[in-house]
Structures are given as C-alpha cells and as structure tokens.
Design a protein around this motif. Structure first.
Motif, short mmCIF file in Angstrom:
data_model
loop_
_atom_site.label_atom_id
_atom_site.label_comp_id
_atom_site.label_asym_id
_atom_site.label_seq_id
_atom_site.Cartn_x
_atom_site.Cartn_y
_atom_site.Cartn_z
N GLY A 11 0.84 -1.06 0.02
CA GLY A 11 -0.05 -0.07 -0.05
C GLY A 11 0.96 1.24 0.08
N ALA A 15 0.46 6.35 4.70
CA ALA A 15 1.18 5.63 5.69
C ALA A 15 2.53 4.79 5.29
N GLU A 34 1.80 -1.37 -4.79
CA GLU A 34 0.52 -0.30 -4.72
C GLU A 34 -0.39 -0.92 -5.91
N SER A 35 -1.50 -1.33 -5.33
CA SER A 35 -2.40 -1.86 -6.50
C SER A 35 -2.90 -0.86 -7.53
N MET A 42 -5.63 8.02 -0.60
CA MET A 42 -6.40 9.07 -0.43
C MET A 42 -6.13 10.61 -0.46
N ALA A 57 -8.15 13.67 0.61
CA ALA A 57 -7.90 14.67 1.70
C ALA A 57 -7.33 15.92 1.10
N SER A 59 -6.74 18.74 3.55
CA SER A 59 -6.00 19.55 4.73
C SER A 59 -5.43 18.61 5.84
N ALA A 247 -1.15 -6.90 -4.04
CA ALA A 247 -0.80 -8.15 -2.91
C ALA A 247 -1.84 -9.02 -2.56
N ALA A 275 -0.17 -1.51 4.65
CA ALA A 275 -0.73 0.03 4.72
C ALA A 275 -1.81 0.12 3.91
N GLY A 430 -1.46 2.93 8.92
CA GLY A 430 -2.50 3.76 8.37
C GLY A 430 -3.74 4.01 9.18
N ALA A 431 -4.71 4.42 8.71
CA ALA A 431 -6.07 4.71 9.49
C ALA A 431 -6.53 3.56 10.24
N GLY A 437 -7.15 10.26 9.65
CA GLY A 437 -6.45 11.70 9.49
C GLY A 437 -4.96 11.42 9.33
N LEU A 438 -4.48 12.30 8.78
CA LEU A 438 -2.95 12.57 8.79
C LEU A 438 -2.28 12.62 10.01
C1 LIG Z 1 -12.56 12.25 0.81
C2 LIG Z 1 -11.70 12.27 1.76
C3 LIG Z 1 -11.26 13.50 2.55
C4 LIG Z 1 -10.30 13.15 3.59
N1 LIG Z 1 -9.88 14.54 4.17
C5 LIG Z 1 -9.00 14.40 5.05
C6 LIG Z 1 -8.62 15.76 5.46
O1 LIG Z 1 -8.86 16.93 5.24
N2 LIG Z 1 -7.61 15.54 6.46
C7 LIG Z 1 -6.99 14.64 6.95
O2 LIG Z 1 -6.11 14.67 7.86
N3 LIG Z 1 -7.82 13.36 6.46
C8 LIG Z 1 -8.59 13.31 5.65
N4 LIG Z 1 -9.04 12.20 5.09
C9 LIG Z 1 -8.47 10.91 5.58
C10 LIG Z 1 -7.00 10.47 5.12
O3 LIG Z 1 -6.97 10.93 3.83
C11 LIG Z 1 -6.52 9.09 5.51
O4 LIG Z 1 -6.88 8.85 6.95
C12 LIG Z 1 -5.32 8.95 5.14
O5 LIG Z 1 -4.89 9.46 3.93
C13 LIG Z 1 -5.22 7.18 5.18
O6 LIG Z 1 -3.98 7.13 4.66
P1 LIG Z 1 -3.37 5.45 4.55
O7 LIG Z 1 -2.06 5.17 3.80
O8 LIG Z 1 -3.64 4.73 5.68
O9 LIG Z 1 -4.71 4.80 3.52
P2 LIG Z 1 -4.89 4.77 1.82
O10 LIG Z 1 -4.48 6.23 1.57
O11 LIG Z 1 -6.34 4.36 1.71
O12 LIG Z 1 -3.75 4.13 1.25
C14 LIG Z 1 -3.92 2.61 1.07
C15 LIG Z 1 -3.14 2.32 -0.14
O13 LIG Z 1 -3.22 0.71 -0.26
C16 LIG Z 1 -3.52 0.22 -1.48
N5 LIG Z 1 -3.84 -1.09 -1.33
C17 LIG Z 1 -5.04 -1.48 -0.69
N6 LIG Z 1 -4.98 -2.87 -1.09
C18 LIG Z 1 -3.86 -3.40 -1.68
C19 LIG Z 1 -3.33 -4.33 -1.94
N7 LIG Z 1 -4.07 -5.76 -1.77
N8 LIG Z 1 -2.09 -4.47 -2.57
C20 LIG Z 1 -1.52 -3.28 -2.98
N9 LIG Z 1 -2.07 -2.19 -2.50
C21 LIG Z 1 -3.20 -2.11 -2.10
C22 LIG Z 1 -4.52 1.31 -2.06
O14 LIG Z 1 -4.72 1.34 -3.48
C23 LIG Z 1 -4.19 2.67 -1.44
O15 LIG Z 1 -3.07 3.27 -2.56
C24 LIG Z 1 -9.87 12.18 3.98
C25 LIG Z 1 -10.04 10.89 3.48
C26 LIG Z 1 -11.20 11.02 2.45
C27 LIG Z 1 -11.47 9.80 1.69
#
Ligand SMILES: Cc1cc2nc3c(=O)[nH]c(=O)nc-3n(C[C@H](O)[C@H](O)[C@H](O)COP(=O)(O)OP(=O)(O)OC[C@H]3O[C@@H](n4cnc5c(N)ncnc54)[C@H](O)[C@@H]3O)c2cc1C
Length: 463
Positions: A11, A15, A34-35, A42, A57, A59, A247, A275, A430-431, A437-438
């Motif tokens: 991922g 994160a 990354e898929s 996000m 996201a 902000s 994956a 992640a 990750g979340a 949130g970041l």
């Molecule tokens: C519309 C929206 C608005 C938001 N606004 C805010 C904001 O303003 N401020 C803030 O702090 N947070 C905000 N958030 C929340 C924030 O974006 C997330 O909490 C944070 O980006 C999560 O990051 P992550 O790395 O955990 O997950 P993700 O960003 O979901 O990354 C996970 C990655 O893993 C990949 N993946 C999944 N399964 C597989 C697999 N089997 N094999 C390979 N890759 C895979 C996915 O394609 C993805 O790229 C928002 C979220 C959304 C959806």
C-alpha cells in the motif's frame, strides 16, 4: 536478513510511503507494492478547470504537528499554508423550505465548546441547550469505551450532541457520534479530559484560540503533493515502488515473510508492513472482514462519494458560506458537506480563471439521487450556499468514490489479530491502526518504522 528485501510495504498511501521513506533513509532495502496505478491513496490529485486539486484529503488537522514535522525533518519541497479565516457554516432546515446557515462556533473540539454560552454556540444549539451544557455533570464516569455521543450527552446534554457534536463528527470522521469513542477520534482531547475531569475544560485547552478554520492547515497546491514528495524522496534514497501490483496473500515463517502477488509472483522479506486500508488489511491478515466491521454501525462500511465541480455563479464570489458548510443530519439535502475550495485556499483562487469557482460536495449516501446531473448539483449548491446557481453555471464535474475510507470502530478480535500478526513480523499502519486523518496516521507510521529499524529490531545484512 534473508529474502529479497528487508521490508515489504503493501500500500502506497501516505502511511506506507512514510514507512518506506523512513526505512530507505535508515539504509534498509524496501519494496512498496501498490495496486493502483499511482501512489498516494487518499491523497489524490485531480484536474478541474485547468487546476490541480485534491480529490481526497485536502487539509490536515493541527491537533498534532505531524505534517509540518515530516516536511521539516526531510526538507520536503512543500509549503504549509493556512486556510482563509472565514468560518465554515452549519446548514440546517428548521422547517419545510426554510434553511438556516450559521457560522460554526470558533472554539469547539468536534462540537464540544470551550464556552457553551458563547454567542456562536447559542445561535446553533439554542439558549436552553447552552445553559444545560454550561453546567457539566462532573461526577459522571470517565469511560474510554463509551461513544462520543454518550459521554457528551451525559455531561453536557442531548441538545449539544444533536445540534453540534453529531453533525461535526459525521462531517469530519464520516461516522455518527454514537458509533465511536472519543479517545479514538481525538487522543489529545481525551488526554486533556482525563487530566482535567471536564469536557469543557479540555475543550478550553485544546480548541484553537484563533479564528475558525485554523484548526487545519494545508499545502500550497494541494495535499496530494505530500504523497508525491514523500514517494520521490523514498525512491531517491533507494526504495523500490511498484504500482499496479495487487498483494493477495501474506504468510510468515521462521526466516521472514512472503507476499504473493495477484500474478503469482512471490516476494520474500524479513518483515512486512500492511498499509492498505481496512478491507485490504483484514484480507491480508486473514481476518474475516466482519471481524473489523463487527463493532461498526453497518456490516459493510459505506463508500464516500465526492463531486468536485467548476462553477461560474457570480454569487459565489462573495464567499457566502466561508470555506464551506456541513449539513445537519436532519436536513433534506443530497450532500452532507460542501467545500468552497477557492474560498478556503488562496492558491486555488489564484490559479483559477477569473469568475470560476471550485465546489466540492460530499454525498450523504453513496448512491444518493439528487446529485446525478448538473441541474441537481446546481440546486444543491444553491440550497447550501444560499446563492443563485443555475444549471448553466456548472462546468466540469469530477466524481470520486472512496470505498475504504471509513475506519470501523476497533474490536477486541481485530486488536488481537493485529498483535498476532506483529509477532509474526507483519505490522499494520495507516488509518485502520492509527485512526482517521494525517495527524494520526503519519506519527503512527513513523513510530512503527523507527521501532522496526531500531538496532535491536533489525539485523542488517552486510551488503
Ligand atoms: C474524501 C476524503 C477526505 C479526507 N479529508 C481529510 C482531511 O482533510 N484531513 C485528513 O487529515 N484526513 C482526511 N482524510 C483521511 C485521510 O486521507 C486518511 O486517513 C489517510 O490518507 C489514510 O492513509 P493510509 O495510507 O492509511 O490509506 P490509503 O490512503 O487508503 O492508502 C492505502 C493504499 O493501499 C493500496 N492497497 C489496498 N489494498 C492493496 C493490496 N492488496 N495490494 C497493494 N496495494 C493495496 C490502496 O490502493 C491505497 O493506495 C480524508 C479521506 C477522504 C477519503
């Protein structure tokens, strides 16, 4: 260390990218899978009216210094900016065809006010509820597992929950206040509450003192740039990032972990970091999806649907609702929130053609009727902003669906699954592990990377 690489990260959302950057910086060999066909998860870039904007996201919460610290620690070529100070508004519908648009109170934390009798709080919840909230029930139990709604209702009254806390919780975290405990949403607020024994005192400490909106920051040009910058630097420092690879399975043995990709390829590593977001994590850790969904309100987490539109309505030039609105749950609207992007971010206004605005609507439910045509979008923007908006004012519309954006409430079974996996060298970031949130995701990912890379933890292979 055995295997093809020291660390495999599944991922490339923020994160996974942060873990990869930390690991590569420490000299570990790291491969990110990354898929999607691009990194960022996000944090995603879209292009509307000739301007690059965020489709995810947009902000970061300033409840931690995670984003500025990451930028400073790695000298990322990004500029932190603050949104324009006009407060966002709360839209409700006090009667059929009647709309109320009131500025959100300046000093609240998820709707919990520092001063319940402040004029901007009273305007929204009414005098009676404000007077009730002002006399906090201080001897109510402090239970970290109780929902935000229950804790606030018991201490400060139901009116505050209904009219302020719940709408804000739904808007910020995409979950009702009755579905999630405060410590998970806002650890800093919870810590202040535990220390002071008072929600009002805690909000007084934690709520920003400055004008509304400054509880968040942004990045000049959009938050997507953060993911791009982290990915570029990680690659520069030797991380391998592979996009378009799914994956499918993770296993471990005494020598390390194996990741099997959808095309059958297998990658060996000393450790793995998952992640992926909630669904991917459940699948890769061998937990039935229901295990992490069981404590949530719905068996299947809803998707988040956003529409970002270019709008030329002259009424928007006056920024009628500041940076945007959130909508009270009872109002009959198809959208639960609106962001007036160029009112909020000066860089967006400077980049747009004169007279063009960017508006983002968050659909109340994924498949909601009412946002399916330019006419419907115009009507919705008119309701929410109070401005005149016609179908012909609507230009390009970009629709984005986020299917894994809502983090289910933690369950004991899921916590155990994560701990068991960690003991086998498979770690979750990750979340889904840190909360939405970041501000939460980034420090958690950095801390985990440091833990994995500590000299006692990593046995570096001589190269
Ligand atoms: C519309 C929206 C608005 C938001 N606004 C805010 C904001 O303003 N401020 C803030 O702090 N947070 C905000 N958030 C929340 C924030 O974006 C997330 O909490 C944070 O980006 C999560 O990051 P992550 O790395 O955990 O997950 P993700 O960003 O979901 O990354 C996970 C990655 O893993 C990949 N993946 C999944 N399964 C597989 C697999 N089997 N094999 C390979 N890759 C895979 C996915 O394609 C993805 O790229 C928002 C979220 C959304 C959806």
């Amino acid at each position: 260390m055995t295997g093809e690489t020291d660390l495999v990260v599944v991922g490339a959302g923020i994160a996974g990218l942060v873990v990869a950057l930390e690991a590569a910086t420490a000299g570990a060999r790291v491969t990110v899978l990354e898929s999607d066909d691009r990194v960022g998860g996000m944090l995603r870039r879209g292009r509307i009216a000739g301007v690059d904007v965020d489709l995810g996201a947009e902000s970061f919460a300033k409840r931690t210094d995670a984003v500025p610290r990451l930028i400073a620690d790695f000298a990322l070529p990004l500029e932190v900016v603050v949104p324009n100070s006009g407060p966002a508004h709360l839209v409700s519908q006090p009667g059929v065809g009647r709309w109320s648009r009131l500025p959100l109170p300046r000093r609240t934390v998820i709707g919990i006010p520092a001063d319940p009798l402040a004029a901007d709080v009273v305007a929204i919840i009414g005098e009676r509820a404000a007077r009730r909230a002002a006399v906090e029930v201080l001897d109510a139990p402090v239970d970290p597992t109780a929902s935000l709604a229950d804790v606030v209702e018991e201490r400060l009254g139901a009116g505050l929950v209904r009219d302020l806390v719940d709408p804000l919780c739904r808007s910020i975290y995409s979950q009702p206040a009755a579905a999630v405990p405060l410590p998970r949403l806002h650890p800093k607020m919870w810590a202040a509450f535990e220390r002071t024994g008072s929600l009002l005192a805690a909000a007084g400490e934690v709520a920003p003192h400055a004008a509304g909106g400054t509880a968040v920051g942004g990045i000049m040009g959009g938050m997507w740039r953060l993911a791009d910058a982290v990915a570029s630097l990680a690659q520069e420092r030797g991380a391998v990032i592979r996009t378009g690879v799914v994956a499918e399975a993770l296993s471990s043995d005494a020598a390390g972990v194996s990741v099997v990709l959808a095309d059958g390829e297998s990658i060996r590593a000393a450790r793995a970091v998952v992640a992926t977001g909630p669904r991917g994590a459940a699948a890769l850790l061998g937990a039935p999806a229901s295990e992490i969904d069981e404590a949530a309100t719905a068996p299947i987490q809803p998707a988040v649907r956003l529409l970002t539109a270019a709008v030329t309505a002259p009424d928007l030039a006056a920024d009628p609702v500041g940076s945007g609105v959130i909508v009270a749950p009872g109002a009959h609207t198809a959208a639960k929130a609106l962001t007036h992007i160029d009112a909020k971010w000066a860089w967006a206004r400077a980049a747009l053609p004169e007279g063009t605005h960017l508006v983002r609507l968050s659909a109340r439910v994924d498949d909601s009727a009412g946002l399916d045509s330019a006419t419907a979008v115009a009507r919705e923007i008119a309701h929410l902003t109070g401005g005149r908006v016609d179908r012909d004012d609507i230009g390009e519309i970009v629709t984005t669906r986020w299917r894994d954006a809502v983090v289910p409430a933690e369950s004991e079974a899921w916590t155990e699954t994560v701990a068991d996996a960690a003991a086998r060298g498979i770690h979750v970031v990750g979340a889904v592990a840190a909360g939405t949130g970041l501000a939460s995701v980034i420090p958690h990912a950095r801390a985990l990377a440091h833990e994995l890379l500590a000299p006692t933890s990593v046995r570096k292979e001589s190269r």
